[in-house]
Design an enzyme around this catalytic site. Structure first.
Site, PDB file in Angstrom:
ATOM      1  N   LYS A  56      -4.469   2.520   0.170  1.00 12.41           N
ATOM      2  CA  LYS A  56      -3.192   3.040   0.674  1.00 12.41           C
ATOM      3  C   LYS A  56      -2.991   2.514   2.089  1.00 12.41           C
ATOM      4  O   LYS A  56      -3.777   2.821   2.986  1.00 12.41           O
ATOM      5  CB  LYS A  56      -3.195   4.559   0.660  1.00 12.41           C
ATOM      6  CG  LYS A  56      -1.940   5.181   1.245  1.00 12.41           C
ATOM      7  CD  LYS A  56      -1.970   6.699   1.098  1.00 12.41           C
ATOM      8  CE  LYS A  56      -0.752   7.332   1.752  1.00 12.41           C
ATOM      9  NZ  LYS A  56      -0.791   8.807   1.647  1.00 12.41           N
TER      10      LYS A  56
ATOM     11  N   LYS B  98      -0.941   1.562  -3.121  1.00 16.69           N
ATOM     12  CA  LYS B  98       0.411   1.802  -2.602  1.00 16.69           C
ATOM     13  C   LYS B  98       0.581   1.331  -1.187  1.00 16.69           C
ATOM     14  O   LYS B  98      -0.386   1.343  -0.450  1.00 16.69           O
ATOM     15  CB  LYS B  98       0.779   3.285  -2.750  1.00 16.69           C
ATOM     16  CG  LYS B  98       0.358   4.164  -1.572  1.00 16.69           C
ATOM     17  CD  LYS B  98       0.577   5.598  -1.841  1.00 16.69           C
ATOM     18  CE  LYS B  98       1.588   6.174  -0.882  1.00 16.69           C
ATOM     19  NZ  LYS B  98       1.529   7.624  -0.828  1.00 16.69           N
TER      20      LYS B  98
END
Ligand code: PBG
Length: 306
Positions: free
Chosen positions: A176, A229
């Site tokens: 992330k 992400k």
């Protein structure tokens, strides 16, 4: 006949922001695609998505009371508990994910416990593990730690097992990035950091080798599935994870990725539907099995209307 990568509804997971109270279903801002909903409205809201064959639903609890030490977790999670129970009862086979993170639960808006303006990584683990156990006990299928503390997958797995929640899986946010694309989410989740940034626990976008260390650690710690992400800025990372692991791979098409397309389309600069399809299919081509995307809802509703 020759299409390789495709995007089906079953490949998409729809996030919802569960807020306290009753009778609420509202978009966090016009055309954001991010929906805040109260527990009493969620099952009706989700019914057409289930009917259309969406892959799953991901819940983010957004309490209005904040607590900086995790001592109010059960009260803060009550709307999420009610939402989970309502969905579980009405749709026994629907796959339910729930976020594990403290940024919406603390007054400072950081994803873990803070001491002297710095994240207390190890102290945060116990609180995150407790949150995961509570969510698992409500009937969530997969807890999804997005807090990015080191060691939380092992802590959560251990705590779930100790509570005999063996069947609750861990979808780990494995890679992330500390990203500029989370703005609309922080609005909807009331989770913007009140000081500093998240760079001590989220990753710098330029580090490919560090990304590999991050997801490999999560595999060793017992993750059942891995998530990358944002999606569009990390297609190479998604490809790396796909090549290096046989676990299911998720990618999160985050709020800012959607907002870019919406804003450009509103200016008449591109066709939203075509651009959205192109990004989604590219994320699948890179190697994602599942895409967490706010586009799941409009696609499901459109499929039902046909
Ligand atoms: C919370 C969290 C964030 C997102 C998912 N979980 C925001 C952040 O880290 O600040 C972003 C998702 C989106 O932008 O759609 N830790």
């Amino acid at each position: 006949l020759f299409a390789e990568s495709t995007v089906e509804l079953r490949n998409l997971v729809m996030p919802y922001f569960v807020v306290p109270g009753s009778g609420v279903l509202r978009e966090s801002s016009a055309n954001s695609g991010l929906w805040q909903v109260t527990a009493d409205r969620l099952a009706d809201e989700v019914a057409p998505l289930v009917d259309a064959g969406v892959g799953g639903i991901m819940l983010f609890g957004v309490p209005d009371q904040k607590s900086d030490d995790g001592s109010m977790l059960e009260a803060q999670l009550l709307p999420t508990r009610r939402a989970t129970e309502a969905l579980r009862q009405r749709f026994p086979d629907l796959v339910l994910f729930a976020d594990v993170c403290l940024c919406s639960f603390t007054s400072h808006g950081h994803c873990g416990i803070v001491r002297d303006k710095a994240i207390a990584n190890d102290e945060s683990l116990a609180v995150l593990a407790k949150m995961a156990v509570l969510l698992g006990s409500y009937g969530i299928d997969f807890v999804s730690p997005s807090d990015m503390m080191d060691g939380r997958v092992a802590a959560i797995r251990g705590a779930l097992d100790e509570s005999c929640l063996y069947d609750v899986g861990v979808l780990s946010y494995a890679v992330k990035m500390a990203s500029a694309f989370y703005g609309p989410f922080r609005d909807a989740a009331n989770s913007a950091p009140q000081f500093g940034d998240r760079k001590s626990y989220q990753m710098p976008a330029g580090n490919q080798r560090e990304a590999r260390r991050e997801w490999q650690l999560d595999v060793e710690e017992g993750a059942d599935a891995l998530l990358v992400k944002p999606a569009l800025t990390n297609l190479d990372i998604i490809r790396d994870v796909r090549a290096g692991s046989d676990l299911p791979i998720f990618a999160y098409q985050v709020s800012g990725e959607r907002a870019m397309l919406v804003a450009a389309a509103e200016k008449g600069l591109l066709d939203f539907e075509r651009a959205m399809e192109e990004t989604l299919v590219s994320i699948r081509r890179a190697g994602a099995d599942v895409i967490v995307s706010y586009e799941a809802r409009p696609r499901a509703l459109a499929a039902r209307a046909r």
